[in-house]
Design an enzyme around this catalytic site. Structure first.
Site, short mmCIF file in Angstrom:
data_model
loop_
_atom_site.label_atom_id
_atom_site.label_comp_id
_atom_site.label_asym_id
_atom_site.label_seq_id
_atom_site.Cartn_x
_atom_site.Cartn_y
_atom_site.Cartn_z
N HIS A 119 -2.97 0.76 6.83
CA HIS A 119 -3.20 0.63 5.39
C HIS A 119 -3.52 2.01 4.84
CE1 HIS A 119 -4.21 -1.44 1.68
NE2 HIS A 119 -5.39 -0.86 1.64
N CYS A 146 0.81 -1.22 0.00
CA CYS A 146 0.00 0.00 0.00
C CYS A 146 0.84 1.27 0.00
CB CYS A 146 -1.00 0.00 1.14
SG CYS A 146 -0.30 0.01 2.81
N HIS A 168 -5.91 1.53 -3.95
CA HIS A 168 -5.04 0.97 -2.92
C HIS A 168 -4.51 -0.38 -3.37
CE1 HIS A 168 -7.98 -1.97 -1.07
NE2 HIS A 168 -8.72 -1.31 -1.94
#
Length: 178
Positions: free
Chosen positions: A119, A66, A131
């Protein structure tokens, strides 16, 4: 004599007023906000990577995690050198209300639901974000998805003034996304 003194005083005051710092060229000053064209470039580059595979600690060649994805997108789109890990990206950004979110802002999640951001993705607008998914690689997801809705940690805007290489490139020097 009095008139001569006044004229001299006015002349000196005018001369000293011009002795301040020279105006700065905006192209060399660190910018504190993205322009619309910067945000558009970020989204174009993020979209170009859609479908790339996930790879733990990856930042390009063979896949992305990420933060590696976010870092690569901003580097290519606007020449910005971002921190490599999610917690640092969080630290170098400021919280904004979701209603004020713009494409190119960062979205954070607590996937482990432990009260910490672990994240990160890039807000694309209209309730969607790009993402790196472990299962699907680089994808565009929606906040309407219960999984992400429940793990949403916040949306934040980069503090450009704190980054080591602020966005200073002139418009005509910008790299065009491939």
């Amino acid at each position: 004599m009095m008139t001569y003194t006044r004229v001299l005083f006015i002349f000196l005051a005018a001369l000293l007023a011009r002795c301040g710092p020279l105006p700065t060229d905006d192209s060399t000053e660190p910018r504190r906000n993205f322009r619309d064209e910067d945000r558009d470039a970020v989204i174009r580059v993020a979209d170009r990577y859609a479908g790339a595979p996930y790879r733990y600690s990856g930042d390009g060649e063979n896949g992305f995690d990420c933060s590696g994805f976010v870092r690569r997108v901003f580097a290519e789109a606007v020449g910005l050198d971002l921190p490599r890990v999610t917690r640092e990206l969080y630290r170098y950004s400021r919280s904004i209300h979701f209603e004020h979110a713009l494409p190119g802002d960062l979205v954070f999640f607590s996937i482990k639901m432990n009260g910490r951001a672990d994240h990160v993705g890039i807000y694309a607008g209209a309730g969607e974000f790009y993402h790196a998914s472990k299962k699907s690689g680089i994808i565009k997801s929606s906040f309407a998805d219960d999984y992400y809705y429940q793990r949403f940690f916040g949306i934040r805007r980069l503090k450009l003034e704190l980054l080591s290489r602020p966005l200073i490139r002139a418009q005509n020097e910008r790299r065009q996304p491939r």
